[in-house]
Design a protein around this motif. Sequence first.
Motif, mmCIF file in Angstrom:
data_model
loop_
_atom_site.group_PDB
_atom_site.id
_atom_site.type_symbol
_atom_site.label_atom_id
_atom_site.label_comp_id
_atom_site.label_asym_id
_atom_site.label_seq_id
_atom_site.Cartn_x
_atom_site.Cartn_y
_atom_site.Cartn_z
ATOM 1 N N UNK A 1 -37.325 -37.931 -15.756
ATOM 2 C CA UNK A 1 -36.523 -36.932 -16.558
ATOM 3 C C UNK A 1 -35.225 -36.824 -16.249
ATOM 4 N N UNK A 2 -34.708 -37.123 -14.925
ATOM 5 C CA UNK A 2 -33.426 -36.848 -14.607
ATOM 6 C C UNK A 2 -33.097 -38.020 -13.273
ATOM 7 N N UNK A 3 -31.918 -38.147 -12.977
ATOM 8 C CA UNK A 3 -31.380 -38.540 -11.815
ATOM 9 C C UNK A 3 -30.449 -37.957 -11.143
ATOM 10 N N UNK A 4 -30.002 -38.411 -9.948
ATOM 11 C CA UNK A 4 -29.198 -37.591 -9.111
ATOM 12 C C UNK A 4 -27.784 -37.320 -9.732
ATOM 13 N N UNK A 5 -27.451 -38.087 -10.682
ATOM 14 C CA UNK A 5 -25.912 -37.983 -10.926
ATOM 15 C C UNK A 5 -25.991 -37.416 -12.356
ATOM 16 N N UNK A 6 -27.085 -37.426 -13.055
ATOM 17 C CA UNK A 6 -27.203 -36.688 -14.196
ATOM 18 C C UNK A 6 -26.668 -35.115 -14.326
ATOM 19 N N UNK A 7 -25.626 -34.925 -15.144
ATOM 20 C CA UNK A 7 -25.247 -33.737 -15.013
ATOM 21 C C UNK A 7 -25.413 -32.754 -16.077
ATOM 22 N N UNK A 8 -25.365 -31.288 -15.982
ATOM 23 C CA UNK A 8 -25.304 -30.620 -17.063
ATOM 24 C C UNK A 8 -24.389 -29.462 -16.847
ATOM 25 N N UNK A 9 -23.973 -28.317 -17.774
ATOM 26 C CA UNK A 9 -22.941 -27.541 -17.868
ATOM 27 C C UNK A 9 -23.828 -26.049 -17.791
ATOM 28 N N UNK A 10 -23.436 -25.550 -16.804
ATOM 29 C CA UNK A 10 -24.097 -24.200 -16.467
ATOM 30 C C UNK A 10 -23.072 -22.936 -16.834
ATOM 31 N N UNK A 11 -23.292 -22.485 -18.003
ATOM 32 C CA UNK A 11 -22.234 -20.989 -18.346
ATOM 33 C C UNK A 11 -22.948 -19.893 -17.873
ATOM 34 N N UNK B 1 -26.766 -25.107 -4.544
ATOM 35 C CA UNK B 1 -26.040 -23.707 -5.110
ATOM 36 C C UNK B 1 -27.410 -22.888 -5.839
ATOM 37 N N UNK B 2 -28.416 -23.617 -5.953
ATOM 38 C CA UNK B 2 -29.864 -22.779 -6.556
ATOM 39 C C UNK B 2 -29.318 -22.521 -8.118
ATOM 40 N N UNK B 3 -28.960 -23.272 -8.858
ATOM 41 C CA UNK B 3 -28.675 -23.102 -10.128
ATOM 42 C C UNK B 3 -29.868 -23.100 -10.969
ATOM 43 N N UNK B 4 -30.248 -21.753 -11.657
ATOM 44 C CA UNK B 4 -31.329 -21.622 -12.372
ATOM 45 C C UNK B 4 -31.246 -22.286 -13.617
ATOM 46 N N UNK B 5 -30.033 -22.393 -14.288
ATOM 47 C CA UNK B 5 -29.953 -23.041 -15.611
ATOM 48 C C UNK B 5 -30.404 -24.622 -15.631
ATOM 49 N N UNK B 6 -30.039 -25.252 -14.395
ATOM 50 C CA UNK B 6 -30.425 -26.750 -14.449
ATOM 51 C C UNK B 6 -31.863 -26.668 -14.368
ATOM 52 N N UNK C 1 -28.878 -17.044 -15.311
ATOM 53 C CA UNK C 1 -28.752 -17.663 -13.874
ATOM 54 C C UNK C 1 -28.405 -16.564 -13.094
ATOM 55 N N UNK C 2 -28.755 -16.645 -11.805
ATOM 56 C CA UNK C 2 -28.253 -15.486 -10.594
ATOM 57 C C UNK C 2 -26.794 -15.360 -10.524
ATOM 58 N N UNK C 3 -26.136 -16.395 -10.837
ATOM 59 C CA UNK C 3 -24.661 -16.346 -10.944
ATOM 60 C C UNK C 3 -24.278 -16.117 -12.435
ATOM 61 N N UNK C 4 -23.832 -14.927 -12.807
ATOM 62 C CA UNK C 4 -23.566 -14.404 -14.083
ATOM 63 C C UNK C 4 -22.519 -15.004 -14.684
ATOM 64 N N UNK C 5 -21.387 -15.670 -13.893
ATOM 65 C CA UNK C 5 -20.433 -16.737 -14.615
ATOM 66 C C UNK C 5 -20.780 -17.985 -14.608
ATOM 67 N N UNK C 6 -21.712 -18.391 -13.939
ATOM 68 C CA UNK C 6 -22.391 -19.869 -14.097
ATOM 69 C C UNK C 6 -21.430 -20.706 -12.959
ATOM 70 N N UNK C 7 -22.427 -22.016 -12.716
ATOM 71 C CA UNK C 7 -22.082 -22.835 -11.689
ATOM 72 C C UNK C 7 -21.127 -24.069 -12.395
ATOM 73 N N UNK C 8 -20.847 -24.005 -13.520
ATOM 74 C CA UNK C 8 -19.979 -25.037 -14.189
ATOM 75 C C UNK C 8 -20.844 -26.452 -14.297
ATOM 76 N N UNK C 9 -20.138 -27.636 -14.026
ATOM 77 C CA UNK C 9 -20.909 -28.846 -14.091
ATOM 78 C C UNK C 9 -21.569 -29.100 -12.867
ATOM 79 N N UNK C 10 -23.103 -29.279 -13.157
ATOM 80 C CA UNK C 10 -23.979 -29.529 -11.886
ATOM 81 C C UNK C 10 -24.684 -30.428 -12.304
#
Length: 611
Positions: free
Chosen positions: A341-351, A382-387, A365-374
């Motif tokens: 479904x994914x690979x280690x270098x595939x990115x997604x923007x987290x707002x 960083x435990x990004x929920x959106x990803x 996400x737990x970080x309300x301003x987002x993690x950016x590109x992850x």
Amino acid sequence: MRRHQVIKDSFLENRIFLSRTVILFVFMLFLIGGLITRLIYLQVAGHSRYHGMATNNRIKVTSVPPTRGIIYDKHGRILAENLPSYSLEVIPEQVADMEGTLKRLQSVLSIPEEKIEAFKKHRKRYKHFDSIPLLMQLSNTDVARFAVLRHTFPGVDIHARLIRHYPYAELTAHVVGYVGRINEQELKTLPAAEYRSIHTIGKIGVERAYEDILRGHAGYSEIETNAQGKPINELGKIESVPGADIFLTLDVDLQKVAYDALAEFNGAVVALDLQTGGVLVQVSKASFDPNLFVSGISYVDYKALNTSKNKPLFDRVLRGQYPPGSTLKPFIGLAGLEHNITHMHQTLFCPGYYQLPNKAHKYRDWKKWGHGKVNLDIAITQSCDVYFYDMSLALGIDNLSSFLHKFGFGQKTGIDLKGEKAGLLPSREWKRIHREQAWYPGETLITGIGQGFTQVTPMQLARATATLANKGYIVTPYLAQKIIDADREIEIKKPVQKTIELKSTNVQDIINAMVHVVHSPRGTAKRIAKNIDYQIAGKTGTAQVYTVKQDEEYNEEEIAFNMRDHALFIAFAPADNPKIAVAVIAEHGSHGSSIAAPIAAKVIKQYLLDK
């Protein structure tokens, strides 16, 4: 005067006399025949029965209780032992006035009423000639006070017995367990011959799971008595067979480190030996003193334990079921890699939030301003929920559920203790059967971050962590390492181990990301990396206790303590050659990074220092 002459009928008188003589003779013959018949019956037909009764009047057969086996930790420190103690015991058949005797004993020894009631219930389960404990663990003062009046209490005496003692008390209460008085329900299923002289049985923990091995086998003693029933001679004896000793995989020093590290928090800590599956630490807190139960816990003490808001009697390790939170993310990430479904270098923007197509609802996400590109590494670090919302949707609940099932989620671990819960691994089929509802995409999203319906036990979470550390090799947790019976070791049947087929590169990528959780400057558990010369692979987690509404923010300071999130952490170390896996749950600890992770770090440091 005219005289009357009486004429006698000699023939009639002779006939009457003769008939009476015959009747008397027949009656005597009948009596003699009855006597002879009875004698024949007593001497021949009823010989064995009456000989036995006569023997029983002269000889009393009493059971000799076995010595219960000792429980040790892996280093030979005693966790459960037998200490000598005096008990006040009553033989009902030798007491003419039971009620009067009990009242007099109460006045002499100040026996609580609840002990009297317990004795009356206990008495119904045994024979009238058995010696039944009324009061256990008598003080020297009580022994002396009764000894003076012993002659006024026929059928009552003081006996020296061995009583179970747990030197580490609260520290090992749930895992070692305790023995308590046999209740009516247990008595119906227990072998009467084995338990006639035994008044206690293992209730929980190792004491219950290995009851048959620890108990031993009762012996018998034949005592000759006089006409008053007093013993005068021992005619014969069959010695009792002591129970076997058990050495556990538990390390009681490491157990104390974990228990103390939880500090003011209730929760659970589990540590497993990665090579064998042996349980090194099994802490459930809040706890209790198991010694209270051995001779019968008082009503006041039991009520205090049973009604405590801390639930000290509840085994959180095996029966506590919690949302795993973000500790599930490494497994979700591995599922994404394994299913391409994914690979280690595939990115997604987290707002800072995620939305399903054509839906207004925002999954935050737990970080309300987002993690950016992850990418996946950053998402775990960083435990990004959106990803993981996005990855879970791409996987689908069917792939997600079946993959997690391979790691033992939703199943009992098979540990050699009783009462383990299986947790809950939701699936489309599960919801249809148990909720009679369809599965919704939004439920897949929250399952992907360890929330929603998902429930795990601390033991289950520790085994899954061990499986990841072993790169797919599944170990079954166990406690009994060695059983010694009469100086010989009894072989313990080892569980069949299994292996999950995984791509080694995918597993290593996830492990690397978990190392970054601890050792990266932006890792959520970076504070525990100080002053160690090896790497720890870990993952923090926060499990919601209640759901925050869409338009509300979680403010820890304004929330009651018992409504705050649970703090979780899983880890194994050293990352390049793992020896130990740890799972920690601190109830209402709020943050896995600040509360749960340091607890795991203390356990790991102590274990590797000892090694």
